[in-house]
Design a protein around this motif. Sequence first.
Motif, PDB file in Angstrom:
ATOM      1  N   VAL A  88      20.846  45.540  40.471  1.00  0.00           N
ATOM      2  CA  VAL A  88      19.966  46.698  40.643  1.00  0.00           C
ATOM      3  C   VAL A  88      19.530  46.813  42.104  1.00  0.00           C
ATOM      4  CG1 VAL A  88      17.703  47.647  40.066  1.00  0.00           C
ATOM      5  CG2 VAL A  88      19.179  46.751  38.253  1.00  0.00           C
ATOM      6  N   ALA A  89      19.147  45.689  42.704  1.00  0.00           N
ATOM      7  CA  ALA A  89      18.715  45.704  44.106  1.00  0.00           C
ATOM      8  C   ALA A  89      19.843  46.160  45.028  1.00  0.00           C
ATOM      9  CB  ALA A  89      18.214  44.317  44.507  1.00  0.00           C
ATOM     10  N   HIS A  92      20.313  49.953  44.717  1.00  0.00           N
ATOM     11  CA  HIS A  92      19.239  50.660  45.401  1.00  0.00           C
ATOM     12  C   HIS A  92      19.317  50.488  46.918  1.00  0.00           C
ATOM     13  CE1 HIS A  92      17.177  52.386  42.032  1.00  0.00           C
ATOM     14  NE2 HIS A  92      17.039  51.207  41.431  1.00  0.00           N
ATOM     15  N   ASP A  94      22.010  51.008  48.340  1.00  0.00           N
ATOM     16  CA  ASP A  94      23.103  51.948  48.611  1.00  0.00           C
ATOM     17  C   ASP A  94      24.452  51.244  48.787  1.00  0.00           C
ATOM     18  OD1 ASP A  94      23.741  54.673  48.732  1.00  0.00           O
ATOM     19  OD2 ASP A  94      23.864  54.642  50.915  1.00  0.00           O
ATOM     20  N   ALA A 116      20.464  52.745  37.502  1.00  0.00           N
ATOM     21  CA  ALA A 116      20.441  52.564  38.952  1.00  0.00           C
ATOM     22  C   ALA A 116      21.706  53.123  39.596  1.00  0.00           C
ATOM     23  CB  ALA A 116      20.270  51.089  39.292  1.00  0.00           C
ATOM     24  N   LYS A 119      21.564  56.935  39.538  1.00  0.00           N
ATOM     25  CA  LYS A 119      20.574  57.455  40.478  1.00  0.00           C
ATOM     26  C   LYS A 119      21.082  57.399  41.915  1.00  0.00           C
ATOM     27  CE  LYS A 119      15.745  56.913  41.912  1.00  0.00           C
ATOM     28  NZ  LYS A 119      14.463  56.189  41.672  1.00  0.00           N
ATOM     29  N   THR A 120      21.770  56.329  42.254  1.00  0.00           N
ATOM     30  CA  THR A 120      22.210  56.139  43.636  1.00  0.00           C
ATOM     31  C   THR A 120      23.597  56.709  43.912  1.00  0.00           C
ATOM     32  OG1 THR A 120      23.122  53.950  43.113  1.00  0.00           O
ATOM     33  CG2 THR A 120      20.824  54.048  43.839  1.00  0.00           C
ATOM     34  N   ARG A 122      26.328  55.161  43.386  1.00  0.00           N
ATOM     35  CA  ARG A 122      27.195  54.064  43.808  1.00  0.00           C
ATOM     36  C   ARG A 122      28.073  53.585  42.650  1.00  0.00           C
ATOM     37  NH1 ARG A 122      28.069  54.499  48.699  1.00  0.00           N
ATOM     38  NH2 ARG A 122      27.770  56.612  47.904  1.00  0.00           N
TER      39      ARG A 122
END
Length: 349
Positions: A88-89, A92, A94, A116, A119-120, A122
């Motif tokens: 997740v980190a 976020h 990117d 995640a 949302k990003t 990726r």
Amino acid sequence: MLTEVNEPIRVGLIGLGRSGWKIHADGLAKLDEFQIVAAADPDAARCIEAKNRFGCTTYSDPKSLLSDPQVELVIVATPSHTHVPLGVAALHADKHVVIEKPLAQSVAEVDKLLAAANKTGRILTCFQNNRFEPIYTSIRDIIDSGRLGELVLIRRAIHRYTRRSDWQTLRKYGGGELPNTASHFLDQLLLLLDDTPIDLLADLRHTVSAGDAEDHVKLVLKPKTGPLIDLESSSVIAAGQPGWLIAGTTGTLTTIETTIHVKWYDPSTVEKIAVTEGAAPGRTYVGGKKISWNEETITTEPGGTKRTLDFYQHLARTVRHGADLYVTPETVRRQIGIIERARRQTGLL
């Protein structure tokens, strides 16, 4: 940082242990499509080893690596219980993300990763490299050929006698035979089933290893449609059985190590049979004329590094050229759901 389509994908590798070093790093070192530019591990000696080998920047903690603007793709090859927070980190931050299996400990955690990634924007994938195992891809070809007919039973057996004592024997670290070894084979099996409801019988036992996690796994999956699935992945069976046994209405497939044996017949060459009531003619049990069987033995190459190279070459086409992702987190989510159900059923949460 702008990237050209033909530039190597810049990798940050988190975890330089067995998987990170011996599988991911060794595989990526053979591919021009990737360049390890950063690595993170709390072991200083391992960081020095990575710097000497790859000329990369090294960090003692993952957060620093995630802040590195050089890094484009993060590989999470750390103990299982850290996969989700680090994944997740990284998303976020990117970065595109590869997570070593198991992807997560629960469906809820998979959904957290998916949220995640969505949302990003990726790429998120799981290192299910056994999808590229040569014997498995050959088995799928045989099934698709129709030679075995309608599949009735698929049995997968991974037997050895091993008294493990490392961190993967501890449940608090996400250890256990089911998520760390059997998940590879469960992943293969689920890809052979339709997307249909599955009844599950699970037997997880802690036997000869240290720690408190299971080292013996028995799963029986009964889908609403399709073959029954029987999976045994065990550290307490000293005399092994065929790795694969697939029974269908017109043939059977078995394997010993990397060799496949197929026995089948063409149903158009035999007459239909009908029930004869009353006394059995000649006191026999067999109905119809003798079947003319075909047999074939196929030797496949060992999986080894090839599975890793195939996985990453597919991923490179996704990252650089927009090809479809080969191992989607949605397909792995089904596997994690079975693992979670097996743990709840047996109390080994």
